[in-house]
Design an enzyme around this catalytic site. Structure first.
Site, PDB file in Angstrom:
ATOM      1  N   SER A 256       0.807  -1.233   0.000  1.00  0.00           N
ATOM      2  CA  SER A 256       0.000   0.000   0.000  1.00  0.00           C
ATOM      3  C   SER A 256       0.830   1.269   0.000  1.00  0.00           C
ATOM      4  CB  SER A 256      -0.923   0.012   1.219  1.00  0.00           C
ATOM      5  OG  SER A 256      -1.779  -1.093   1.165  1.00  0.00           O
TER       6      SER A 256
ATOM      7  N   HIS B 149     -15.376   0.023   3.436  1.00  0.00           N
ATOM      8  CA  HIS B 149     -15.185   1.393   3.911  1.00  0.00           C
ATOM      9  C   HIS B 149     -16.373   2.283   3.598  1.00  0.00           C
ATOM     10  CE1 HIS B 149     -10.886   0.140   3.848  1.00  0.00           C
ATOM     11  NE2 HIS B 149     -10.848   0.924   4.913  1.00  0.00           N
TER      12      HIS B 149
ATOM     13  N   CYS C  86      -7.800   2.246   1.532  1.00  0.00           N
ATOM     14  CA  CYS C  86      -8.855   1.400   0.976  1.00  0.00           C
ATOM     15  C   CYS C  86      -8.387   0.720  -0.319  1.00  0.00           C
ATOM     16  CB  CYS C  86     -10.091   2.255   0.692  1.00  0.00           C
ATOM     17  SG  CYS C  86     -11.368   1.328  -0.170  1.00  0.00           S
TER      18      CYS C  86
END
Lengths: 616, 364
Positions: free
Chosen positions: A325, A370, A383
């Protein structure tokens, strides 16, 4: 057959004999000229050459230059030269050699290896030459020998300079080490300049800056008599020592990074964004470069090389990991640059994502979903679904082109040898290496930093620095200054100002950086624990990269992390920089199999930031 | 020639040549012992190489020329393939890609070409009428040029020139017309200045140094000056074995390999040199005689060319050590320390023995 018959054998023989006679004549003439020339040298000019041969008593003995020293930014000696003492014997002055060996053995102790090597050398060399019998005497041995010296005529202690690294393991992956010149190196080295040198830089800075560190060989012209004994020194041309290097590395920050990483395998890289100066570079586990200076045994080397921990492997520069991420802020910039997403466009995250007509589920780390996610929240809460959809809309070509501007997929150009380039996948790359076309599903997982993409910790730190500088990049470097110890003149090696390399508007940069601030300082940030209680403002991003593809299970079964063996646990990543305006330090941390980026890698970065912000 | 039919002859060995070769090798070992600071292990290693080379020579001598003729295109083709392989997989040493590493041994395919090129040109001319036509000479030159260019690209200009010379000798011995020789020579003279532009700096330096060694007494010219002092101070009778100061005190560089002739001159003097040259001349003349007595164009041309190539090595080495030719890195045949050139040379003599002793078998 008919052609064979046509051939006139008699004529052929005749021509051949004729040609042989010609060749013989030429040969006699040439040998005659040669013999005349030699006769001229050996008979006519004999007197002249005899005189020159008798005068030919000046021998040139090379003197090795002392190797340049390496200091840290704060002036701590990282690589120096220490005197090493060895014991040398002149056979013709030493009397009975067998007796000498026995006596020496009782005074300082000799191994059977040393004895047999010495005896071999005695046979090989002339009687008046110095022959080493024992290297690396310690103080105790020197003392014991000195007391008994009167018993050993013709035996002397001599000194030479040997490289040593006072900090051992702590800077090994930056400094590298020197080792004995091997045959292959000897072939391309400048023979004259290295005529007295025994060691050469093998890796790291020692290797990259070899020409500067080495210096220039000196000479001693000596007069020798007809037996080759040195009578007196005629002229001395002292060697020019190698240049000293001042690194950009901060010793205390380096120690802090080592301490923070502890006994976990991984890497920490810290860069000063405005200059590209590398402030810290750690790869754990490490090794002691001093082992290599005087030769490491084959067994010891095998042990190092075969160790599952791979201590010789420089994880910071050569370790290649999926960015996970940590890639998201970079892709968010791409989304803004290409106008694919507005700051307030929302994506609905139900906890999973599916491509049309594909059964497979692409899951978000948050299984509950989310809900509605905008650009800023996509970074703050990391996310996955937002980036699956974004990756699909951007497409691999634009992702590749934009990420390439940050320097992913190629070496950063740091002044160290052996840097890996990572891997930034593209359509062409896949066609070329796998002969397959690109699938949309592969764009999706590239969107969360998985799949083919690989980065080195060093690359990640450099890209983070570039991001913190709104797309301006300074070429990273480890050596800040060189100094000629003779003239005292110093030379800056890299003083180029940062260059704009990534396109993007200031508004967008601010938006992304604000989101990264909220990752650590916001209430809902994935790394809010990392940022808790910080006395300064900073920005960060967590990353967790899969080693084992469990999460992409088609049915999306719940993943039980406790069942995964340690060597298949996820890698933990964290990038950060501080302060937010005019950043002074950018960091990338990778902890191999560390699990979650926020929990294991984040705190390491925080400790470095705390220290650096408090002291600068 | 029936008188020479002794026992050795039946085993395809030419006694005078074998004796001369062994004598030369023995002199070589003596000089090597002195040049290597009396290191027995170096002399032993060289003796083993001589043993291997002589054995290889005697084995080659057993193979009839007919068989060798049949193998020739294959040997040549293999050599070309290996040269191309070196370009891609070669082991780089001293800045040039010459070595092929076969795990158990490293060797230079260009060395094979020293024999394979004359073999191939002789093979091509074997069934052609004499003297060769212009077309045949051009084909021959192409057969020579391909390996020469491949070797020159490595880059190994010295070996390329020697291989080219070996091939050219075949054309010469085959009766290449004088006017063609003149034209080729003229092209060479015109081509030489062009060569200057493709030469590496160190190669240019060597040629410049030859003309003026005193200009660079501590660099490249040092070799030549020291070598000339060694030769000159040797005088008529020499300083005696193991007593050459220039050699023993390390003033002669590369004294076991390329410059071993300087050691010989210093310790054995001009008389020694005359003996050595006589021995070389005997070997060359004996080989030329054997070449003439052999039967078949292939045998004539191949053996003649090998003999003349041998002469070239001797002359170039002696010329270079005594400062008359540029330093090109050619060892003194059968004397210099080193295995590759020694074995290749002895295998070549094996071919000559085979051609001479098998002549009845291919009588027409």
């Amino acid at each position: 057959m008919s052609r064979l018959i046509l051939k006139n054998i008699g004529q052929e023989s005749q021509i051949f004999s004729h040609r042989i006679v010609v060749a013989l004549c030429v040969m006699v003439i040439l040998f005659g000229v040669l013999a005349l020339h030699l006769a001229n040298l050996q008979i006519v000019q004999h007197e002249h050459f005899t005189t020159r041969s008798k005068d030919n008593r000046v021998n040139i003995i090379p003197i090795p230059p002392p190797r340049g020293l390496i200091f840290s930014r704060d002036g701590v000696l990282l690589a120096g030269n220490r005197p090493a003492f060895s014991l040398e014997v002149v056979p013709e002055q030493a009397g009975d050699l067998d007796e000498l060996v026995v006596n020496l053995n009782s005074v300082i102790g000799l191994t059977s290896e040393e004895i047999s090597r010495f005896k071999k050398e005695v046979k090989r060399r002339r009687k008046f030459e110095k022959i080493p019998i024992k290297y690396e005497l310690n103080e105790d041995e020197i003392a014991r020998f000195s007391v008994n010296r009167y018993r050993f005529p013709g035996v002397n202690v001599t000194t030479r300079l040997v490289r040593y690294y006072p900090h051992g393991k702590e800077f090994a992956h930056v400094l590298g080490y020197v080792g004995r010149i091997n045959e292959r190196e000897a072939k391309w080295l400048d023979k004259a300049n290295y005529s007295a040198t025994t060691h050469i830089g093998k890796t790291g800075i020692e290797n990259a800056y070899e020409p500067l560190l080495h210096g220039k060989v000196g000479y001693q012209q000596v007069e020798i008599n007809a037996q080759g004994r040195i009578i007196r020194v005629l002229k001395r041309e002292p060697p020019l020592p190698g240049h000293d290097l001042y690194l950009t590395l901060d010793t205390k920050l380096q120690m802090k990074a080592i301490e923070a990483l502890g006994e976990r395998r991984g890497a920490v890289v810290a860069i000063e964004p405005a200059t590209g100066a590398v402030l810290a570079m750690v790869s754990y586990p490490s090794y002691d470069p001093n082992w290599f200076v005087d030769g490491i045994s084959a067994e010891q080397y095998r042990e190092l090389n075969d160790s599952p921990d791979q201590p010789l492997f420089n994880r910071a520069l050569q370790g290649q990991y999926p960015p996970g991420s940590t890639i998201k802020p970079f892709l968010a910039m791409a989304a803004r640059y290409y106008g694919v997403r507005d700051a307030h466009d929302h994506t609905w995250c139900p906890g999973w994502f599916r491509l049309p007509n594909v059964r497979r589920y692409y899951r978000c780390w948050n299984k509950a979903g989310h809900g509605a996610v905008d650009l800023k929240r996509s970074i703050v809460e990391s996310c996955d679904v937002y980036y699956y959809e974004l990756a699909l809309d951007l497409g691999i070509d634009r992702m590749h082109d934009y990420l390439a501007q940050f320097g992913f997929g190629r070496v950063t150009g740091v002044d160290l040898a052996g840097e890996e380039s990572g891997l930034l996948p593209s359509r062409e790359w896949k066609l070329k290496t796998k002969n397959l076309s690109w699938y949309p599903g592969e764009s999706l997982i590239t969107g969360i930093g998985q799949g083919y993409m690989l980065v080195t910790p060093f690359q990640l730190a450099s890209a983070t620095a570039t991001l913190s500088m709104h797309g301006h990049r300074a070429v990273p470097h480890v050596v800040g200054q060189t100094e000629d110890p003779v003239t005292g003149k110093s030379g800056d090696l890299l003083s180029e100002p940062p260059e704009k390399v990534v396109s993007g508007s200031n508004e967008d940069w601010d938006l992304i950086i604000e989101a990264m601030r909220d990752v650590v300082l916001g209430k809902r940030g994935t790394a809010r624990k990392v940022g808790a209680g910080a006395f300064y403002e900073f920005a960060g991003k967590t990353g967790t990269s899969q080693v084992f593809g469990l999460e992409q299970n088609e049915e999306g079964e719940v993943r039980d992390k406790s069942k995964i063996p340690a060597h298949l646990q996820d890698h933990a990543l964290f990038i950060a920089f501080a302060p937010i305006n005019n950043p002074e330090i950018a960091i990338a941390v990778v902890v191999e199999h560390g699990g979650s980026g926020g929990r294991t890698a984040g705190p390491v970065a925080r400790k470095l930031l705390d220290y650096y912000m408090a002291h600068h | 020639m029936k008188t020479s039919r002794n026992l050795f002859f039946r085993f395809h060995i030419d006694t005078p040549l074998l004796v001369a070769l062994l004598l030369l090798c023995s002199i070589g070992l003596l000089v090597l012992y002195s040049a290597s600071d009396q290191k027995v292990e170096i002399v032993l290693r060289q003796s083993i190489r001589i043993g291997v080379g002589v054995l290889g020579m005697l084995i080659i001598a057993q193979i009839p020329m007919r068989t060798i003729l049949r193998w020739t295109p294959w040997v040549f083709g293999l050599g070309i393939v290996l040269l191309i392989a070196v370009m891609f997989f070669g082991y780089t040493g001293k800045g040039a890609q010459r070595w092929l590493d076969l795990r158990f041994l490293k060797f230079q395919p260009s060395e094979i070409m020293k024999i394979a090129v004359p073999m191939m040109v002789a093979w091509y001319l074997n069934d052609k009428p004499v003297p060769p036509s212009l077309f045949q000479i051009i084909v021959g030159l192409i057969l020579i040029a391909v390996p020469v260019v491949l070797i020159a690209r490595q880059p190994d200009l010295g070996t390329a020139i020697l291989v080219g010379t070996a091939g050219f000798y075949v054309l010469f011995l085959a009766g290449m017309r004088w006017r063609y020789l003149a034209v080729t020579g003229l092209l060479g003279v015109i081509g030489a200045p062009l060569l200057w532009y493709v030469m590496k700096d160190y190669q240019k330096q060597r040629i410049l140094t030859m003309f003026n060694p005193e200009k660079d007494p501590l660099g490249a010219g040092y070799h030549i000056i020291q070598s000339k002092i060694a030769i000159g101070s040797g005088g008529l009778f020499g300083k005696g074995w193991l007593n050459g100061t220039q050699s023993q005190l390390g003033f002669i560089p590369e004294r076991t390999t390329d410059f071993i002739f300087a050691v010989f001159c210093e310790e054995f003097g001009f008389l020694g040199v005359l003996v050595l040259i006589t021995l070389y001349v005997f070997i060359i003349v004996r080989c030329l005689y054997m070449a003439r007595e052999a039967q078949g164009t292939f045998a004539h041309l191949l053996c003649g060319s090998l003999a003349l190539t041998f002469f070239t090595y001797v002359f170039v080495n002696m010329g270079m050590v005594s400062g008359q030719l540029p330093v090109v890195g050619v060892p003194l045949p059968l004397i210099s320390y080193g295995g590759t050139s020694l074995v290749t040379l002895l295998l070549g003599f094996g071919l000559v023995m085979s051609a001479y002793t098998h002549r009845d078998l291919i009588a027409r």
